[in-house]
Design a protein around this motif. Structure first.
Motif, mmCIF file in Angstrom:
data_model
loop_
_atom_site.group_PDB
_atom_site.id
_atom_site.type_symbol
_atom_site.label_atom_id
_atom_site.label_comp_id
_atom_site.label_asym_id
_atom_site.label_seq_id
_atom_site.Cartn_x
_atom_site.Cartn_y
_atom_site.Cartn_z
ATOM 1 N N GLY A 112 -44.853 49.738 -22.988
ATOM 2 C CA GLY A 112 -45.278 50.293 -24.271
ATOM 3 C C GLY A 112 -45.892 49.234 -25.175
ATOM 4 N N LEU A 113 -45.235 48.084 -25.265
ATOM 5 C CA LEU A 113 -45.774 47.015 -26.113
ATOM 6 C C LEU A 113 -47.090 46.496 -25.524
ATOM 7 C CD1 LEU A 113 -42.645 44.996 -27.292
ATOM 8 C CD2 LEU A 113 -43.831 46.869 -28.426
ATOM 9 N N SER A 114 -47.187 46.462 -24.197
ATOM 10 C CA SER A 114 -48.441 46.019 -23.575
ATOM 11 C C SER A 114 -49.575 47.009 -23.836
ATOM 12 C CB SER A 114 -48.262 45.845 -22.065
ATOM 13 O OG SER A 114 -47.362 44.805 -21.797
ATOM 14 N N ARG A 115 -49.216 48.293 -24.033
ATOM 15 C CA ARG A 115 -50.235 49.299 -24.365
ATOM 16 C C ARG A 115 -50.521 49.320 -25.856
ATOM 17 N NH1 ARG A 115 -49.211 54.509 -24.144
ATOM 18 N NH2 ARG A 115 -46.956 54.290 -24.215
ATOM 19 N N LEU A 116 -49.799 48.469 -26.614
ATOM 20 C CA LEU A 116 -49.918 48.422 -28.073
ATOM 21 C C LEU A 116 -49.569 49.775 -28.701
ATOM 22 C CD1 LEU A 116 -53.323 46.466 -28.249
ATOM 23 C CD2 LEU A 116 -51.025 45.502 -28.158
ATOM 24 N N SER A 117 -48.541 50.408 -28.157
ATOM 25 C CA SER A 117 -48.114 51.706 -28.661
ATOM 26 C C SER A 117 -47.175 51.545 -29.857
ATOM 27 C CB SER A 117 -47.387 52.463 -27.540
ATOM 28 O OG SER A 117 -46.477 53.396 -28.077
ATOM 29 N N PRO A 118 -47.546 52.079 -31.025
ATOM 30 C CA PRO A 118 -46.672 51.971 -32.206
ATOM 31 C C PRO A 118 -45.317 52.639 -31.971
ATOM 32 C CG PRO A 118 -48.853 52.775 -32.833
ATOM 33 C CD PRO A 118 -48.804 52.799 -31.332
ATOM 34 N N ARG A 119 -45.337 53.747 -31.213
ATOM 35 C CA ARG A 119 -44.111 54.457 -30.870
ATOM 36 C C ARG A 119 -43.137 53.541 -30.121
ATOM 37 N NH1 ARG A 119 -42.094 59.666 -29.573
ATOM 38 N NH2 ARG A 119 -41.554 59.534 -27.382
ATOM 39 N N SER A 120 -43.683 52.811 -29.153
ATOM 40 C CA SER A 120 -42.841 51.910 -28.373
ATOM 41 C C SER A 120 -42.357 50.724 -29.196
ATOM 42 C CB SER A 120 -43.591 51.408 -27.136
ATOM 43 O OG SER A 120 -43.756 52.453 -26.215
ATOM 44 N N LEU A 121 -43.182 50.280 -30.148
ATOM 45 C CA LEU A 121 -42.751 49.175 -31.019
ATOM 46 C C LEU A 121 -41.535 49.607 -31.833
ATOM 47 C CD1 LEU A 121 -43.182 46.351 -32.186
ATOM 48 C CD2 LEU A 121 -44.714 47.360 -33.873
ATOM 49 N N VAL A 122 -41.604 50.825 -32.389
ATOM 50 C CA VAL A 122 -40.475 51.342 -33.173
ATOM 51 C C VAL A 122 -39.241 51.464 -32.278
ATOM 52 C CG1 VAL A 122 -39.603 53.382 -34.387
ATOM 53 C CG2 VAL A 122 -41.913 52.526 -34.864
ATOM 54 N N ALA A 123 -39.423 52.015 -31.069
ATOM 55 C CA ALA A 123 -38.294 52.172 -30.138
ATOM 56 C C ALA A 123 -37.687 50.818 -29.795
ATOM 57 C CB ALA A 123 -38.754 52.888 -28.871
ATOM 58 N N THR A 124 -38.536 49.832 -29.502
ATOM 59 C CA THR A 124 -38.047 48.506 -29.115
ATOM 60 C C THR A 124 -37.279 47.848 -30.262
ATOM 61 O OG1 THR A 124 -39.939 48.268 -27.629
ATOM 62 C CG2 THR A 124 -38.730 46.265 -28.161
ATOM 63 N N LEU A 125 -37.830 47.930 -31.473
ATOM 64 C CA LEU A 125 -37.127 47.350 -32.627
ATOM 65 C C LEU A 125 -35.782 48.044 -32.821
ATOM 66 C CD1 LEU A 125 -40.096 46.904 -35.139
ATOM 67 C CD2 LEU A 125 -38.894 45.128 -33.851
ATOM 68 N N ALA A 126 -35.776 49.374 -32.601
ATOM 69 C CA ALA A 126 -34.528 50.130 -32.799
ATOM 70 C C ALA A 126 -33.471 49.734 -31.766
ATOM 71 C CB ALA A 126 -34.805 51.632 -32.734
ATOM 72 N N PHE A 127 -33.846 49.673 -30.477
ATOM 73 C CA PHE A 127 -32.777 49.366 -29.505
ATOM 74 C C PHE A 127 -32.365 47.895 -29.553
ATOM 75 C CE2 PHE A 127 -36.324 49.478 -26.176
ATOM 76 C CZ PHE A 127 -36.246 48.146 -25.766
ATOM 77 N N MET A 128 -33.293 47.003 -29.920
ATOM 78 C CA MET A 128 -32.905 45.596 -30.072
ATOM 79 C C MET A 128 -31.925 45.462 -31.247
ATOM 80 S SD MET A 128 -34.502 43.810 -27.717
ATOM 81 C CE MET A 128 -33.873 42.292 -28.370
ATOM 82 N N ALA A 129 -32.280 46.080 -32.372
ATOM 83 C CA ALA A 129 -31.421 45.982 -33.557
ATOM 84 C C ALA A 129 -30.044 46.545 -33.259
ATOM 85 C CB ALA A 129 -32.057 46.733 -34.726
ATOM 86 N N SER A 130 -30.023 47.684 -32.576
ATOM 87 C CA SER A 130 -28.727 48.302 -32.316
ATOM 88 C C SER A 130 -27.934 47.504 -31.274
ATOM 89 C CB SER A 130 -28.965 49.768 -31.967
ATOM 90 O OG SER A 130 -28.315 50.175 -30.846
ATOM 91 N N GLY A 131 -28.630 46.865 -30.334
ATOM 92 C CA GLY A 131 -27.948 45.982 -29.377
ATOM 93 C C GLY A 131 -27.338 44.773 -30.072
ATOM 94 N N PHE A 132 -28.116 44.133 -30.949
ATOM 95 C CA PHE A 132 -27.598 42.976 -31.702
ATOM 96 C C PHE A 132 -26.386 43.388 -32.540
ATOM 97 C CE2 PHE A 132 -32.111 41.133 -31.540
ATOM 98 C CZ PHE A 132 -31.757 40.109 -30.667
ATOM 99 N N LEU A 133 -26.506 44.526 -33.223
ATOM 100 C CA LEU A 133 -25.437 44.987 -34.105
ATOM 101 C C LEU A 133 -24.168 45.309 -33.313
ATOM 102 C CD1 LEU A 133 -24.890 45.710 -37.108
ATOM 103 C CD2 LEU A 133 -25.353 48.084 -36.476
ATOM 104 N N THR A 134 -24.350 45.990 -32.176
ATOM 105 C CA THR A 134 -23.195 46.366 -31.355
ATOM 106 C C THR A 134 -22.425 45.134 -30.882
ATOM 107 O OG1 THR A 134 -24.355 48.342 -30.620
ATOM 108 C CG2 THR A 134 -22.479 47.639 -29.294
ATOM 109 N N VAL A 135 -23.149 44.141 -30.379
ATOM 110 C CA VAL A 135 -22.476 42.925 -29.907
ATOM 111 C C VAL A 135 -21.804 42.199 -31.071
ATOM 112 C CG1 VAL A 135 -22.819 40.657 -28.842
ATOM 113 C CG2 VAL A 135 -23.958 42.666 -27.891
ATOM 114 N N PHE A 136 -22.474 42.195 -32.219
ATOM 115 C CA PHE A 136 -21.869 41.547 -33.392
ATOM 116 C C PHE A 136 -20.542 42.210 -33.747
ATOM 117 C CE2 PHE A 136 -21.210 41.138 -37.985
ATOM 118 C CZ PHE A 136 -21.163 39.754 -38.078
ATOM 119 N N VAL A 137 -20.559 43.538 -33.795
ATOM 120 C CA VAL A 137 -19.340 44.269 -34.159
ATOM 121 C C VAL A 137 -18.251 44.048 -33.110
ATOM 122 C CG1 VAL A 137 -18.344 46.574 -34.465
ATOM 123 C CG2 VAL A 137 -20.528 46.000 -35.551
#
Lengths: 142, 136
Positions: A112-137
């Motif tokens: 998705g990021l290689s296709r420069l898809s804004p949808r995939s950018l939002v998805a990637t930021l969301a799952f990265m953020a939630s992964g970081f947060l989950t491990v932190f908690v």
């Protein structure tokens, strides 16, 4: 934040990442398909009849990888012991979330990021953020 | 021919996951642990993958069908940034952060014979089935 330089493996990360990119490039250039594992997997039973065999072939290739890896004398990373109930919960969340969000680390993150898809950018930021947060908690709050 | 391409592509992908460290749950969790002893390696995996794939994808976007095999170019058409996309990705990230598995490594590690990866894979398939039923 402290960076764990002793565990930092830049060269294998770059080489492995380049291979992942190469695999995605091969599939899109020659088969016209996006290499997204969650979609690939769920399409093996939800996809149309004529659209399933190539998915099994790609999965077969992936399944052969650890065996080839061992054959060339490398060690497949061990799966650290963790409570299996947590593993079940994690699996359910990953399966459910990737289908609801139409993709995972490969489909959104790489292709998705290689296709420069804004949808995939939002998805990637969301799952990265939630992964970081989950491990932190789990590691620093509970 | 296109089956062979899929097989080779899957094999290279799987080797990439193993070499990069993405198929090592404890390394994934070390990458996601910003507040601990942070291992930044996996950021390089995504950077390298995108660096290699970005030009092929821009070529592919402009073509009606694929090279050599002539398969129709089938890229995602959906463009809407909606609630399922964000919610699903947040849920996926939480699962990823709990056990350190994402779908690709789960397939590779389950095939390598790791029991916990097999447990994860089965649970993941059930989760996918549930989401699929909800959609229809």
């Amino acid at each position: 934040m402290t960076i764990d330089w002793t565990s930092f493996t830049p060269w294998s990360a770059l080489l492995g990442g380049a291979l992942i990119g190469l695999a995605a490039a091969i599939l899109v250039l020659f088969n016209g398909r996006v290499f997204g594992i969650s979609g690939l997997l769920s399409g093996t039973w939800t996809g149309q009849a004529g659209d399933r065999a190539w998915r099994w072939m790609a999965l077969l290739g992936m399944a052969a990888a650890p065996w080839l890896y061992r054959l060339i004398g490398e060690t497949v990373p061990p799966v650290q012991a963790q409570p299996w109930m947590w593993v079940v919960v994690a699996g359910l969340l990953v399966g459910f979330g990737t289908r609801l969000g139409s993709g995972c680390t490969s489909g959104h993150g790489v292709c998705g990021l290689s296709r420069l898809s804004p949808r995939s950018l939002v998805a990637t930021l969301a799952f990265m953020a939630s992964g970081f947060l989950t491990v932190f908690v789990l590691r620093h709050v509970l | 021919m296109h089956y062979f391409i899929a097989l080779i592509s899957g094999l290279i992908f799987g080797l990439g996951l193993l070499i990069s460290g993405l198929a090592n749950p404890s390394k994934v969790l070390a990458f996601l642990d910003l507040a601990g002893a942070w291992d930044p390696s996996l950021a390089l995996v995504m950077a390298a993958a995108i660096a290699v794939a970005i030009i092929p994808f821009s070529v592919a976007r402009r073509r009606p069908c694929a090279f050599v095999t002539g398969q129709p170019m089938s890229l995602p058409k959906q463009r809407q940034i909606d609630r399922p996309l964000v919610l699903g990705s947040l849920i996926f990230g939480a699962g990823w952060g709990i056990a350190g598995f994402c779908p690709g490594p789960a397939v590779v590690l389950a095939a390598s014979g790791a029991p916990l990866a097999l447990v994860f894979l089965v649970a993941m398939l059930i989760g996918m089935g549930v989401a699929g039923r909800m959609r229809t």
